[in-house]
Design an enzyme around this catalytic site. Structure first.
Site, PDB file in Angstrom:
ATOM      1  N   SER A  44       0.806  -1.220   0.000  1.00 58.57           N
ATOM      2  CA  SER A  44       0.000   0.000   0.000  1.00 58.57           C
ATOM      3  C   SER A  44       0.841   1.272   0.000  1.00 58.57           C
ATOM      4  O   SER A  44       0.320   2.337  -0.292  1.00 58.57           O
ATOM      5  CB  SER A  44      -0.932   0.011   1.218  1.00 58.57           C
ATOM      6  OG  SER A  44      -0.190   0.064   2.416  1.00 58.57           O
ATOM      7  N   LYS A  93       1.408   3.414   7.715  1.00 59.29           N
ATOM      8  CA  LYS A  93       0.755   4.329   6.766  1.00 59.29           C
ATOM      9  C   LYS A  93       1.381   5.707   6.856  1.00 59.29           C
ATOM     10  O   LYS A  93       2.089   6.037   7.781  1.00 59.29           O
ATOM     11  CB  LYS A  93      -0.748   4.446   7.086  1.00 59.29           C
ATOM     12  CG  LYS A  93      -1.484   3.132   7.067  1.00 59.29           C
ATOM     13  CD  LYS A  93      -1.524   2.534   5.690  1.00 59.29           C
ATOM     14  CE  LYS A  93      -2.195   1.173   5.711  1.00 59.29           C
ATOM     15  NZ  LYS A  93      -1.992   0.444   4.494  1.00 59.29           N
TER      16      LYS A  93
END
Length: 131
Positions: A44, A93
């Site tokens: 991601s 993230k």
């Protein structure tokens, strides 16, 4: 110490055990309180940070655990946090918004609306060049 009292003799075995114990205690303290390595499980964050379990590619990051005791998080920093529903799973993230901000992605641009502001106050959040 009294004059003429003999110091206890240290054996190599005892010295090695003491050194190993000290090393283990320091490693545990380092891991749980200062810095820890995390393996990137997914893609991601590609192309900056690679991760793909199928192919077997996994970057690792070192996380400074003390930095947020000294200052607040900043936009676009890479953060590691635990999944609230499954505490054994870590998420890695990039921080793009803070509490109360509205986020919208249009044509690859990130638009931020400050908390309590009208939709007209929306602006493009640009990354600084070093990031």
């Amino acid at each position: 110490m009294m004059a003429g009292a003999a110091r206890p003799a240290h054996t190599p075995w005892r010295d090695n055990v003491e050194a190993m114990t000290f090393a283990i205690v320091m490693a545990v303290m380092l891991k749980y309180f200062i810095v820890e390595a995390y393996k990137i499980p997914t893609g991601s964050m590609q192309p900056q940070i690679m991760g793909d379990q199928v192919v077997g590619i996994s970057d690792r990051v070192l996380v400074n655990k003390l930095v947020y005791l000294l200052r607040d998080p900043q936009r676009y920093e890479v953060v590691v946090f635990r999944n609230p529903l499954w505490q054994r799973q870590n998420y890695i993230k990039r921080l793009v918004a803070f509490g109360g901000e509205r986020v919208c992605i249009r044509n690859g641009d990130l638009f931020i609306t400050p908390p309590g502001a009208a939709p007209e106050a929306e602006h493009v959040a640009r990354k600084p060049d070093p990031i």
